[in-house]
Design a protein around this motif. Sequence first.
Motif, PDB file in Angstrom:
ATOM      1  N   PRO A 107       0.811  -1.226   0.000  1.00  0.00           N
ATOM      2  CA  PRO A 107       0.000   0.000   0.000  1.00  0.00           C
ATOM      3  C   PRO A 107       0.837   1.264   0.000  1.00  0.00           C
ATOM      4  O   PRO A 107       0.473   2.254  -0.633  1.00  0.00           O
ATOM      5  N   LEU A 108       1.978   1.267   0.711  1.00  0.00           N
ATOM      6  CA  LEU A 108       2.815   2.453   0.758  1.00  0.00           C
ATOM      7  C   LEU A 108       3.375   2.782  -0.624  1.00  0.00           C
ATOM      8  O   LEU A 108       3.406   3.946  -1.038  1.00  0.00           O
ATOM      9  N   VAL A 109       3.805   1.759  -1.345  1.00  0.00           N
ATOM     10  CA  VAL A 109       4.306   1.980  -2.703  1.00  0.00           C
ATOM     11  C   VAL A 109       3.223   2.569  -3.595  1.00  0.00           C
ATOM     12  O   VAL A 109       3.465   3.497  -4.371  1.00  0.00           O
ATOM     13  N   GLU A 110       1.999   2.048  -3.469  1.00  0.00           N
ATOM     14  CA  GLU A 110       0.902   2.558  -4.282  1.00  0.00           C
ATOM     15  C   GLU A 110       0.587   4.012  -3.946  1.00  0.00           C
ATOM     16  O   GLU A 110       0.254   4.818  -4.820  1.00  0.00           O
ATOM     17  N   ILE A 111       0.697   4.359  -2.667  1.00  0.00           N
ATOM     18  CA  ILE A 111       0.436   5.748  -2.256  1.00  0.00           C
ATOM     19  C   ILE A 111       1.510   6.677  -2.804  1.00  0.00           C
ATOM     20  O   ILE A 111       1.220   7.713  -3.415  1.00  0.00           O
ATOM     21  N   LEU A 112       2.777   6.305  -2.610  1.00  0.00           N
ATOM     22  CA  LEU A 112       3.866   7.166  -3.051  1.00  0.00           C
ATOM     23  C   LEU A 112       3.916   7.298  -4.567  1.00  0.00           C
ATOM     24  O   LEU A 112       4.360   8.318  -5.091  1.00  0.00           O
ATOM     25  N   ALA A 113       3.459   6.277  -5.269  1.00  0.00           N
ATOM     26  CA  ALA A 113       3.466   6.326  -6.733  1.00  0.00           C
ATOM     27  C   ALA A 113       2.493   7.363  -7.269  1.00  0.00           C
ATOM     28  O   ALA A 113       2.558   7.720  -8.453  1.00  0.00           O
ATOM     29  N   ARG A 114       1.608   7.869  -6.422  1.00  0.00           N
ATOM     30  CA  ARG A 114       0.634   8.883  -6.839  1.00  0.00           C
ATOM     31  C   ARG A 114       1.002  10.283  -6.349  1.00  0.00           C
ATOM     32  O   ARG A 114       0.238  11.228  -6.505  1.00  0.00           O
TER      33      ARG A 114
ATOM     34  N   ARG B 256       8.130  16.378  -6.771  1.00  0.00           N
ATOM     35  CA  ARG B 256       8.686  17.367  -5.847  1.00  0.00           C
ATOM     36  C   ARG B 256       8.421  16.971  -4.397  1.00  0.00           C
ATOM     37  O   ARG B 256       9.248  17.202  -3.513  1.00  0.00           O
ATOM     38  N   SER B 257       7.253  16.398  -4.131  1.00  0.00           N
ATOM     39  CA  SER B 257       6.954  15.942  -2.777  1.00  0.00           C
ATOM     40  C   SER B 257       7.818  14.747  -2.408  1.00  0.00           C
ATOM     41  O   SER B 257       8.264  14.606  -1.262  1.00  0.00           O
ATOM     42  N   LEU B 258       8.062  13.854  -3.379  1.00  0.00           N
ATOM     43  CA  LEU B 258       8.921  12.712  -3.106  1.00  0.00           C
ATOM     44  C   LEU B 258      10.302  13.159  -2.645  1.00  0.00           C
ATOM     45  O   LEU B 258      10.908  12.549  -1.766  1.00  0.00           O
ATOM     46  N   CYS B 259      10.815  14.239  -3.233  1.00  0.00           N
ATOM     47  CA  CYS B 259      12.124  14.743  -2.836  1.00  0.00           C
ATOM     48  C   CYS B 259      12.130  15.137  -1.369  1.00  0.00           C
ATOM     49  O   CYS B 259      13.100  14.884  -0.649  1.00  0.00           O
ATOM     50  N   ARG B 260      11.068  15.744  -0.892  1.00  0.00           N
ATOM     51  CA  ARG B 260      10.991  16.144   0.514  1.00  0.00           C
ATOM     52  C   ARG B 260      10.835  14.936   1.424  1.00  0.00           C
ATOM     53  O   ARG B 260      11.406  14.878   2.506  1.00  0.00           O
ATOM     54  N   PHE B 261      10.059  13.953   0.981  1.00  0.00           N
ATOM     55  CA  PHE B 261       9.811  12.774   1.809  1.00  0.00           C
ATOM     56  C   PHE B 261      11.081  11.966   2.053  1.00  0.00           C
ATOM     57  O   PHE B 261      11.157  11.198   3.012  1.00  0.00           O
ATOM     58  N   LYS B 262      12.084  12.107   1.180  1.00  0.00           N
ATOM     59  CA  LYS B 262      13.325  11.371   1.364  1.00  0.00           C
ATOM     60  C   LYS B 262      14.008  11.717   2.685  1.00  0.00           C
ATOM     61  O   LYS B 262      14.804  10.934   3.208  1.00  0.00           O
ATOM     62  N   CYS B 263      13.701  12.879   3.212  1.00  0.00           N
ATOM     63  CA  CYS B 263      14.359  13.338   4.434  1.00  0.00           C
ATOM     64  C   CYS B 263      13.747  12.731   5.697  1.00  0.00           C
ATOM     65  O   CYS B 263      14.265  12.944   6.795  1.00  0.00           O
ATOM     66  N   VAL B 264      12.658  11.995   5.587  1.00  0.00           N
ATOM     67  CA  VAL B 264      11.967  11.473   6.760  1.00  0.00           C
ATOM     68  C   VAL B 264      12.810  10.435   7.482  1.00  0.00           C
ATOM     69  O   VAL B 264      12.996  10.496   8.702  1.00  0.00           O
ATOM     70  N   SER B 265      13.322   9.474   6.752  1.00  0.00           N
ATOM     71  CA  SER B 265      14.113   8.402   7.348  1.00  0.00           C
ATOM     72  C   SER B 265      14.817   7.650   6.235  1.00  0.00           C
ATOM     73  O   SER B 265      14.578   7.877   5.050  1.00  0.00           O
ATOM     74  N   LYS B 266      15.665   6.698   6.632  1.00  0.00           N
ATOM     75  CA  LYS B 266      16.352   5.892   5.630  1.00  0.00           C
ATOM     76  C   LYS B 266      15.364   5.024   4.854  1.00  0.00           C
ATOM     77  O   LYS B 266      15.545   4.781   3.655  1.00  0.00           O
ATOM     78  N   ALA B 267      14.326   4.558   5.558  1.00  0.00           N
ATOM     79  CA  ALA B 267      13.327   3.734   4.867  1.00  0.00           C
ATOM     80  C   ALA B 267      12.595   4.552   3.810  1.00  0.00           C
ATOM     81  O   ALA B 267      12.369   4.092   2.688  1.00  0.00           O
TER      82      ALA B 267
ATOM     83  N   CYS C  76      11.351   6.368  -1.710  1.00  0.00           N
ATOM     84  CA  CYS C  76      11.164   7.491  -2.640  1.00  0.00           C
ATOM     85  C   CYS C  76      12.214   7.516  -3.741  1.00  0.00           C
ATOM     86  O   CYS C  76      12.067   8.255  -4.716  1.00  0.00           O
ATOM     87  N   SER C  77      13.285   6.754  -3.591  1.00  0.00           N
ATOM     88  CA  SER C  77      14.305   6.663  -4.638  1.00  0.00           C
ATOM     89  C   SER C  77      14.049   5.512  -5.597  1.00  0.00           C
ATOM     90  O   SER C  77      14.786   5.337  -6.565  1.00  0.00           O
ATOM     91  N   SER C  78      13.013   4.736  -5.318  1.00  0.00           N
ATOM     92  CA  SER C  78      12.690   3.593  -6.167  1.00  0.00           C
ATOM     93  C   SER C  78      12.375   4.048  -7.588  1.00  0.00           C
ATOM     94  O   SER C  78      11.594   4.980  -7.803  1.00  0.00           O
ATOM     95  N   ARG C  79      12.970   3.394  -8.577  1.00  0.00           N
ATOM     96  CA  ARG C  79      12.723   3.754  -9.981  1.00  0.00           C
ATOM     97  C   ARG C  79      11.266   3.513 -10.356  1.00  0.00           C
ATOM     98  O   ARG C  79      10.690   4.253 -11.141  1.00  0.00           O
ATOM     99  N   ASP C  80      10.662   2.477  -9.776  1.00  0.00           N
ATOM    100  CA  ASP C  80       9.270   2.181 -10.096  1.00  0.00           C
ATOM    101  C   ASP C  80       8.351   3.285  -9.598  1.00  0.00           C
ATOM    102  O   ASP C  80       7.443   3.726 -10.309  1.00  0.00           O
ATOM    103  N   ILE C  81       8.593   3.758  -8.379  1.00  0.00           N
ATOM    104  CA  ILE C  81       7.765   4.841  -7.827  1.00  0.00           C
ATOM    105  C   ILE C  81       7.992   6.124  -8.608  1.00  0.00           C
ATOM    106  O   ILE C  81       7.045   6.838  -8.965  1.00  0.00           O
ATOM    107  N   ARG C  82       9.242   6.441  -8.889  1.00  0.00           N
ATOM    108  CA  ARG C  82       9.545   7.673  -9.620  1.00  0.00           C
ATOM    109  C   ARG C  82       8.940   7.651 -11.017  1.00  0.00           C
ATOM    110  O   ARG C  82       8.440   8.655 -11.507  1.00  0.00           O
ATOM    111  N   ARG C  83       8.965   6.479 -11.652  1.00  0.00           N
ATOM    112  CA  ARG C  83       8.425   6.369 -13.008  1.00  0.00           C
ATOM    113  C   ARG C  83       6.916   6.567 -13.031  1.00  0.00           C
ATOM    114  O   ARG C  83       6.364   7.104 -13.977  1.00  0.00           O
ATOM    115  N   ARG C  84       6.244   6.136 -11.960  1.00  0.00           N
ATOM    116  CA  ARG C  84       4.777   6.206 -11.923  1.00  0.00           C
ATOM    117  C   ARG C  84       4.252   7.498 -11.304  1.00  0.00           C
ATOM    118  O   ARG C  84       3.053   7.777 -11.398  1.00  0.00           O
ATOM    119  N   SER C  85       5.096   8.276 -10.651  1.00  0.00           N
ATOM    120  CA  SER C  85       4.613   9.478  -9.972  1.00  0.00           C
ATOM    121  C   SER C  85       4.128  10.501 -10.996  1.00  0.00           C
ATOM    122  O   SER C  85       4.740  10.676 -12.050  1.00  0.00           O
TER     123      SER C  85
END
Length: 412
Positions: free
Chosen positions: A64-71, A75-86, A91-100
């Motif tokens: 579910p998290l992947v599906e949420i982040l893919a939408r 620009r928001s994904l870039c900010r979310f990278k700062c939350v934690s290593k996880a 947010c660096s996943s190529r699949d998520i970035r490709r679908r965002s």
Amino acid sequence: MPPEEGGGEHGCAVQDHPPATDRRDEDAPPHSTPLLPAVDPVASEEKEQQEEHQQPAASLPEGPLVEILARVPYRSLCRFKCVSKAWLAFCSSRDIRRRSPQTLSGFFYNDRSGLHFCNLSGRGQPLVDPSLSFLRESYKDIFVEQFGDGLLLCRCWNTGTRSDYLVCNPATEEWTVLPPLLFPAQEFGHLLHFKPITYLGFDASVPSRFVVFAPLTNGLNDSRKLAIYSSETGQWTYVPSKWVAGTLVDHSRKTRVFLNGTMHLITLHKTIVTIDAEGKVWREIEMPNELPSGSDTASIGQSQGRLYAWQIDSPRNCQLYIWVLEDYGTGKWTLKHTVDILELFGRHYRKDEYCYKMFAIHPDCNVIFLTDGNKMTVSYNLDNHKVDVICTESMYGLPYTPCFSELLSAGH
């Protein structure tokens, strides 16, 4: 209405600019990783472990998290990278970035020093590398022929006079070299080696396909044949022109709109000629009857799935008129907006050194982009009448929307 300093929100639901006070990832390029927040040296190990367990990534299943982040916009994904290593990994996943979902991020533009990129926010590092350094290892000289939303059509040289045409994706740094464009010598004689005019067509909703159109003219803009390259077939096809004899495409500005799988080109007779990606459907659409007779030339663009046309009535009055093609079948245009450009730039009269132009319209909302030809480039929201300065210099840029999908035909 005087412009406001610093590009702000443009009234688009899909726009997602970070607050001006948070500059850690402002316009972060797709290949970069924002810095992680500084760690308090006196923080205890127990506190760090407690905070890690409280991260959203630990409370949601990965699917579910992947599906949420893919939408989420990039620009928001870039900010979310700062939350934690996880979150950084997610947010660096190529699949998520490709679908965002993506929207207009900035503008490519040329000046005497070469190719540049201006972020829509007017701040931060360029979203992509305007030097196209990923091509420099293979080519010595690079000239951008056309911008096609998320792709660029380039002409590249190594040594000698032979050049390659290629289509590249600045976001993924992939490119495809097009096969040589062969001219029918029996028709063009001494123009056998004449450099063609090329137009790139790309629709982000079908990222696996792009097309390149090359009208083969007789030197007078009169297109007798058209060469069409499709990334699906990997080759050129040559079709005889079915536009009315004597149709003169205005190649001087290379104005083009690729909409619904169809290329739209302006002619010297103030009409729009179209051809679909397969070279089967040819049309000619009259421009709005109310086009002013001023010296400025009409331009076209697309926004929210519809074709737009605009023109400034005269260099002195500086009234901008914007039409939308309401009925594609009948060619009916409707005047949607009239803008006083001098008021928009906060001026009472036009000085000779200024040459006002509207050069683009936002693809997702009612925002237009204009320059005074001298000191300023602004965005103007037609809904709330807000003006934002996006560049403190003149810029006739072409819109860029990043596309992180891979080119299936890419050879590099």
